[in-house]
Motif scaffolding. Structure first.
Motif, short mmCIF file in Angstrom:
data_model
loop_
_atom_site.label_atom_id
_atom_site.label_comp_id
_atom_site.label_asym_id
_atom_site.label_seq_id
_atom_site.Cartn_x
_atom_site.Cartn_y
_atom_site.Cartn_z
N VAL A 213 0.84 -1.20 0.00
CA VAL A 213 0.00 0.00 0.00
C VAL A 213 0.88 1.24 0.00
CG1 VAL A 213 -1.70 1.27 1.35
CG2 VAL A 213 -1.88 -1.21 1.14
N SER A 214 1.94 1.20 0.78
CA SER A 214 2.93 2.28 0.87
C SER A 214 4.30 1.64 1.12
CB SER A 214 2.60 3.24 2.02
OG SER A 214 1.31 3.79 1.90
N ARG A 215 5.31 2.46 1.17
CA ARG A 215 6.62 1.94 1.57
C ARG A 215 6.49 1.27 2.94
NH1 ARG A 215 11.84 5.40 3.58
NH2 ARG A 215 13.46 3.82 3.18
N PRO A 216 7.08 0.09 3.14
CA PRO A 216 6.93 -0.60 4.43
C PRO A 216 7.35 0.29 5.60
CG PRO A 216 7.94 -2.06 2.82
CD PRO A 216 7.86 -0.71 2.18
N PRO A 217 6.65 0.20 6.72
CA PRO A 217 7.03 0.97 7.91
C PRO A 217 8.46 0.65 8.35
CG PRO A 217 4.87 -0.04 8.19
CD PRO A 217 5.45 -0.62 6.94
N TRP A 218 9.06 1.58 9.10
CA TRP A 218 10.46 1.42 9.48
C TRP A 218 10.68 0.15 10.30
CZ3 TRP A 218 11.98 0.93 14.49
CH2 TRP A 218 11.14 1.42 15.49
N GLN A 219 9.68 -0.23 11.08
CA GLN A 219 9.84 -1.43 11.90
C GLN A 219 10.07 -2.67 11.02
OE1 GLN A 219 7.41 0.82 12.03
NE2 GLN A 219 6.70 1.19 14.12
N LEU A 220 9.34 -2.75 9.92
CA LEU A 220 9.50 -3.89 9.02
C LEU A 220 10.78 -3.78 8.21
CD1 LEU A 220 5.84 -4.43 7.78
CD2 LEU A 220 6.98 -5.31 9.81
N ARG A 221 11.16 -2.56 7.85
CA ARG A 221 12.43 -2.39 7.14
C ARG A 221 13.61 -2.79 8.02
NH1 ARG A 221 10.20 2.72 5.99
NH2 ARG A 221 12.01 3.79 6.91
N LEU A 222 13.47 -2.54 9.33
CA LEU A 222 14.52 -2.95 10.26
C LEU A 222 14.62 -4.47 10.31
CD1 LEU A 222 16.63 -2.34 12.42
CD2 LEU A 222 14.76 -2.23 14.11
N LEU A 223 13.49 -5.15 10.36
CA LEU A 223 13.50 -6.62 10.35
C LEU A 223 14.10 -7.16 9.06
CD1 LEU A 223 10.02 -7.37 11.94
CD2 LEU A 223 12.26 -7.67 13.00
N ASP A 224 13.90 -6.43 7.98
CA ASP A 224 14.51 -6.80 6.71
C ASP A 224 16.04 -6.70 6.80
OD1 ASP A 224 15.19 -7.26 4.09
OD2 ASP A 224 14.21 -5.50 3.28
N ARG A 225 16.52 -5.58 7.33
CA ARG A 225 17.97 -5.39 7.43
C ARG A 225 18.61 -6.42 8.38
NH1 ARG A 225 16.61 0.15 6.76
NH2 ARG A 225 16.47 0.55 9.00
N LEU A 226 17.86 -6.83 9.39
CA LEU A 226 18.38 -7.82 10.33
C LEU A 226 18.28 -9.23 9.80
CD1 LEU A 226 16.93 -6.38 13.68
CD2 LEU A 226 19.30 -6.28 12.89
N GLY A 227 17.60 -9.42 8.66
CA GLY A 227 17.54 -10.72 8.03
C GLY A 227 16.37 -11.59 8.44
#
Length: 449
Positions: free
Chosen positions: A128-142
């Motif tokens: 819907v929009s760019r993923p929230p920062w919380q989910l982007r953080l989980l992405d960066r952490l793998g």
């Protein structure tokens, strides 16, 4: 007061009683045995007298969007036409069947399922929009893997049209109504939620605009499928992680207002549910599924889903911590349902932690000035007792008060990340069901008529 045995009308469709089987994962897929698998899964509830069967979430597009392995896709009219065998079987028992339509968006398997990502490297998540920062953080952490495609305005219209087309195919196949999956972190909730929806076009920017997708889906279904009964889950994101981790989320008051607006849009019923902004145990609650996690036969499949044994153990640890946070609470959506029912005139359906006939009678209004809901439903207990309706209908809760044998242990849920079918795997529960079967507890009067 209404009783469980009384009929109820949803958008012109008369349901013979007020007990429904809430949507569950059937893991039937779209293969040659899919219809047979759905019949095997859903017909027993109708045969036991359950008035309304809600088929679990089906995906409106041909690729992407599945939140779990084995979900059925309903984009192909040729396949959906085969589902007439299922709807006929439900109707043979006097029941009604609604199909739930869904797209996972950011919760899709292309986010979390390691093996699926390797096999489908070109798939993007619809966002819907760019993923929230919380989910982007989980992405960066793998922990997760995001490669999102944010829907343009035109693409939002295209997605709504897919919901409308799937609804039309379902009506042609004999389904009595359409149930949108408006919670559990699917794309409909993502449009409604300020956590996910940061759009600046007509589909975001205010509480009213965040509902425009649901309004558009309503219009598409009406244009393509006619005046079919239409309902949706209504989310309140009250179990979401607290501030400062999550500041923007839907409160109970927001959920009540969403329900009011949906009635004005033209929805025929609502299912208020408290759900998080992320996939966690607030959706199911209950015990930590230790037996499922320790099942040796599933370890390899768990590793494939989560990306190795270390990540599998980490996910299991998270599951255990969540089980401590989200204690099982009987009828945990009761207050939300009651608040909604006080403000709308369309039927309100209650589910979540309902486990015995006395609870059902109370929710329907026994001993209270106003009921909390117009129908009561259960999900996981039907994994344990496919013919559960026979024990709950035509009984006197004051003298009998039948209670489900399901222990809310969640051993049925975790294996579904591997594509395993939704069945009860807990020996004590299965033993008790066997005893009830030998006692004839699942023989329902309608099956003899």
């Amino acid at each position: 007061m209404a009783t469980l045995e009384d009929p109820v009308e949803i958008g012109g469709c008369e349901v013979p009683n007020r007990l429904y089987r809430a949507p569950l994962l059937e893991c039937a897929g779209n293969g040659p045995d899919a219809v047979d698998a759905l019949i095997e899964d859903l017909e027993p509830a109708a045969a036991s007298g359950v008035g309304l069967i809600c088929q679990g979430a089906t995906i409106v597009r041909g690729e992407g969007g599945c939140a779990a392995p084995g979900m059925t896709r309903v984009h192909d009219p040729a396949f959906v036409s085969r589902l007439e065998r299922l709807t006929d079987r439900i109707h043979d028992h006097g029941g009604r069947i609604f199909i739930q339509l869904e797209h996972g968006g950011l919760r899709s398997m292309e986010t979390w399922h390691a093996e699926y990502r390797r096999e489908h490297p070109d798939l993007e998540q619809l966002a819907v929009s760019r993923p929230p920062w919380q989910l982007r953080l989980l992405d960066r952490l793998g922990f997760l893997s995001y490669d999102p495609h944010v829907l343009s305005t035109d693409e939002v219209y295209d997605l709504a049209a897919d919901f409308g087309r799937a609804a039309a195919y379902a009506v042609d196949a004999g389904y009595d109504g359409i149930h949108l999956s408006g919670a559990n972190m699917g794309i409909v909730q993502q449009f409604c939620s300020p956590f996910y929806n940061r759009r600046d076009d007509e589909f975001g920017g205010s509480p009213e605009a965040r509902l425009e997708f649901l309004a558009l889906v309503h219009d598409e279904i009406r244009d393509r499928a006619g005046d079919v009964p239409l309902m949706t889950k209504v989310p309140a994101e009250t179990p979401a992680p607290p501030s400062p981790l999550v500041r923007r989320k839907l409160s109970l008051a927001d959920g009540v207002e969403i329900a009011r607006r949906l009635e004005r849009i033209g929805y025929d019923a609502v299912v208020p549910v408290q759900t998080s902004v992320i996939w966690d145990m607030s959706i199911v609650r209950g015990e930590y599924p230790e037996r499922a996690w320790n099942n040796e036969a599933l370890q390899e499949a768990y590793d494939a889903a989560f990306g190795g044994s270390a990540r599998r153990r980490l996910v299991a640890l998270g599951n255990w911590l969540e089980s401590l946070q989200y204690d099982f609470e009987p009828a945990w959506n009761e207050d939300f349902c009651r608040r909604v029912r006080e403000r709308v005139s369309i039927p309100v359906l209650a589910e979540g932690g309902i486990r015995d006939r006395a609870q059902m009678d109370r929710l329907l209004g026994e001993g209270k000035a106003e009921p909390a809901c117009d129908m009561v439903g259960m999900a996981r207990p039907f994994y344990a007792e496919p013919r559960l309706g026979a024990r709950l209908l035509e009984t006197d809760s004051e003298t009998e008060n039948p209670r489900v044998v399901c222990e809310s242990c969640n051993n049925c849920t975790v294996p579904q990340v591997t594509g395993a079918p939704g069945i009860c795997r807990t020996p004590d529960v299965l033993r008790r069901r066997g005893e009830l079967e030998r006692e004839g507890a699942y023989e329902f009067w309608r099956s003899e008529s």
